[in-house]
Motif scaffolding. Structure first.
Motif, PDB file in Angstrom:
ATOM      1  N   ALA A   1     -54.282 -11.539 -35.367  1.00 45.36           N
ATOM      2  CA  ALA A   1     -53.663 -10.217 -35.530  1.00 45.36           C
ATOM      3  C   ALA A   1     -53.105  -9.719 -34.200  1.00 45.36           C
ATOM      4  N   TRP A   2     -53.824  -9.928 -33.110  1.00 48.34           N
ATOM      5  CA  TRP A   2     -53.343  -9.487 -31.805  1.00 48.34           C
ATOM      6  C   TRP A   2     -52.099 -10.258 -31.396  1.00 48.34           C
ATOM      7  N   LEU A   3     -52.109 -11.595 -31.568  1.00 49.90           N
ATOM      8  CA  LEU A   3     -50.948 -12.403 -31.203  1.00 49.90           C
ATOM      9  C   LEU A   3     -49.720 -12.072 -32.053  1.00 49.90           C
ATOM     10  N   ARG A   4     -49.934 -11.760 -33.334  1.00 48.11           N
ATOM     11  CA  ARG A   4     -48.823 -11.443 -34.219  1.00 48.11           C
ATOM     12  C   ARG A   4     -48.208 -10.085 -33.884  1.00 48.11           C
ATOM     13  N   ASN A   5     -49.020  -9.107 -33.574  1.00 53.38           N
ATOM     14  CA  ASN A   5     -48.535  -7.741 -33.410  1.00 53.38           C
ATOM     15  C   ASN A   5     -48.187  -7.377 -31.970  1.00 53.38           C
ATOM     16  N   LYS A   6     -48.893  -7.892 -31.000  1.00 56.95           N
ATOM     17  CA  LYS A   6     -48.739  -7.443 -29.621  1.00 56.95           C
ATOM     18  C   LYS A   6     -47.890  -8.365 -28.749  1.00 56.95           C
ATOM     19  N   THR A   7     -47.621  -9.576 -29.191  1.00 57.84           N
ATOM     20  CA  THR A   7     -46.842 -10.508 -28.378  1.00 57.84           C
ATOM     21  C   THR A   7     -45.590 -10.937 -29.126  1.00 57.84           C
ATOM     22  N   ARG A   8     -44.713 -11.630 -28.414  1.00 56.28           N
ATOM     23  CA  ARG A   8     -43.488 -12.126 -29.035  1.00 56.28           C
ATOM     24  C   ARG A   8     -43.696 -13.467 -29.741  1.00 56.28           C
ATOM     25  N   LEU A   9     -44.900 -14.004 -29.663  1.00 55.61           N
ATOM     26  CA  LEU A   9     -45.183 -15.271 -30.331  1.00 55.61           C
ATOM     27  C   LEU A   9     -45.126 -15.133 -31.851  1.00 55.61           C
ATOM     28  N   GLY A  10     -45.288 -13.923 -32.366  1.00 56.42           N
ATOM     29  CA  GLY A  10     -45.232 -13.699 -33.804  1.00 56.42           C
ATOM     30  C   GLY A  10     -43.882 -14.039 -34.406  1.00 56.42           C
ATOM     31  N   ALA A  11     -42.821 -13.977 -33.608  1.00 56.99           N
ATOM     32  CA  ALA A  11     -41.488 -14.334 -34.097  1.00 56.99           C
ATOM     33  C   ALA A  11     -41.279 -15.844 -34.119  1.00 56.99           C
ATOM     34  N   ILE A  12     -42.064 -16.579 -33.343  1.00 57.48           N
ATOM     35  CA  ILE A  12     -41.889 -18.027 -33.227  1.00 57.48           C
ATOM     36  C   ILE A  12     -42.888 -18.780 -34.104  1.00 57.48           C
ATOM     37  N   ILE A  13     -44.145 -18.379 -34.046  1.00 58.66           N
ATOM     38  CA  ILE A  13     -45.218 -19.094 -34.742  1.00 58.66           C
ATOM     39  C   ILE A  13     -45.592 -18.323 -36.004  1.00 58.66           C
ATOM     40  N   PRO A  14     -45.622 -18.986 -37.157  1.00 59.35           N
ATOM     41  CA  PRO A  14     -46.003 -18.292 -38.407  1.00 59.35           C
ATOM     42  C   PRO A  14     -47.523 -18.108 -38.496  1.00 59.35           C
ATOM     43  N   PHE A  15     -48.028 -17.036 -37.913  1.00 58.04           N
ATOM     44  CA  PHE A  15     -49.469 -16.795 -37.899  1.00 58.04           C
ATOM     45  C   PHE A  15     -50.023 -16.447 -39.272  1.00 58.04           C
ATOM     46  N   ASP A  16     -49.176 -15.944 -40.186  1.00 56.73           N
ATOM     47  CA  ASP A  16     -49.664 -15.590 -41.512  1.00 56.73           C
ATOM     48  C   ASP A  16     -49.966 -16.823 -42.359  1.00 56.73           C
ATOM     49  N   ASP A  17     -49.405 -17.936 -42.000  1.00 52.19           N
ATOM     50  CA  ASP A  17     -49.605 -19.176 -42.747  1.00 52.19           C
ATOM     51  C   ASP A  17     -50.648 -20.031 -42.031  1.00 52.19           C
ATOM     52  N   ASN A  18     -51.853 -19.459 -41.866  1.00 51.81           N
ATOM     53  CA  ASN A  18     -52.850 -20.108 -41.019  1.00 51.81           C
ATOM     54  C   ASN A  18     -53.457 -21.358 -41.642  1.00 51.81           C
ATOM     55  N   LEU A  19     -53.491 -21.482 -42.963  1.00 47.78           N
ATOM     56  CA  LEU A  19     -54.048 -22.684 -43.573  1.00 47.78           C
ATOM     57  C   LEU A  19     -53.141 -23.895 -43.333  1.00 47.78           C
ATOM     58  N   ASN A  20     -51.842 -23.703 -43.473  1.00 48.60           N
ATOM     59  CA  ASN A  20     -50.918 -24.802 -43.200  1.00 48.60           C
ATOM     60  C   ASN A  20     -50.883 -25.141 -41.713  1.00 48.60           C
ATOM     61  N   PHE A  21     -51.016 -24.125 -40.852  1.00 46.02           N
ATOM     62  CA  PHE A  21     -51.090 -24.372 -39.414  1.00 46.02           C
ATOM     63  C   PHE A  21     -52.314 -25.224 -39.084  1.00 46.02           C
ATOM     64  N   HIS A  22     -53.436 -24.928 -39.745  1.00 43.47           N
ATOM     65  CA  HIS A  22     -54.662 -25.698 -39.564  1.00 43.47           C
ATOM     66  C   HIS A  22     -54.453 -27.152 -40.002  1.00 43.47           C
ATOM     67  N   LYS A  23     -53.738 -27.352 -41.106  1.00 41.67           N
ATOM     68  CA  LYS A  23     -53.473 -28.706 -41.606  1.00 41.67           C
ATOM     69  C   LYS A  23     -52.543 -29.477 -40.674  1.00 41.67           C
ATOM     70  N   VAL A  24     -51.563 -28.812 -40.099  1.00 43.12           N
ATOM     71  CA  VAL A  24     -50.642 -29.470 -39.171  1.00 43.12           C
ATOM     72  C   VAL A  24     -51.387 -29.913 -37.914  1.00 43.12           C
ATOM     73  N   ILE A  25     -52.246 -29.047 -37.399  1.00 39.27           N
ATOM     74  CA  ILE A  25     -53.027 -29.396 -36.214  1.00 39.27           C
ATOM     75  C   ILE A  25     -53.990 -30.539 -36.536  1.00 39.27           C
TER      76      ILE A  25
END
Length: 102
Positions: A32-56
């Motif tokens: 939530a902090w990375l999505r709202n307070k930084t510009r990384l929210g525009a680059i990394i899809p933090f809302d799709d955390n299950l697929n991000f976990h699978k990719v990693i």
């Protein structure tokens, strides 16, 4: 060791990064902090955390295969074809029964 050592060490560093990143999807406050307070929210899809976990996790599986494969292709033939003089220094680590002293 040549290029195999470079590949093994490079993939090991990538594995260390992936092992740290795989914990990110389960840290809700950090996401939530990375999505709202930084510009990384525009680059990394933090809302799709299950697929991000699978990719990693897929990256970890590929990295383990590359790391183990580079060790197997370089070190096993070298150990199998070593002369008695070359392997004499390693004999202290094998076939040694150590009785623990309490």
């Amino acid at each position: 060791m040549g290029s195999c050592l470079c590949v093994a060490k490079g993939v090991a560093e990538i594995l260390k990064l992936n092992m740290a990143l795989i914990l990110l999807p389960v840290c809700r406050n950090t996401i939530a902090w990375l999505r709202n307070k930084t510009r990384l929210g525009a680059i990394i899809p933090f809302d799709d955390n299950l697929n991000f976990h699978k990719v990693i996790a897929t990256g970890i599986i590929v990295g383990v295969g590359l790391h183990a494969g580079s060790h197997l292709t370089c070190e096993f033939p070298r150990v199998l074809h070593a002369t008695a003089e070359e392997s004499a220094a390693m004999k202290v680590y094998f076939n040694v029964v150590r009785v623990p002293s309490y």
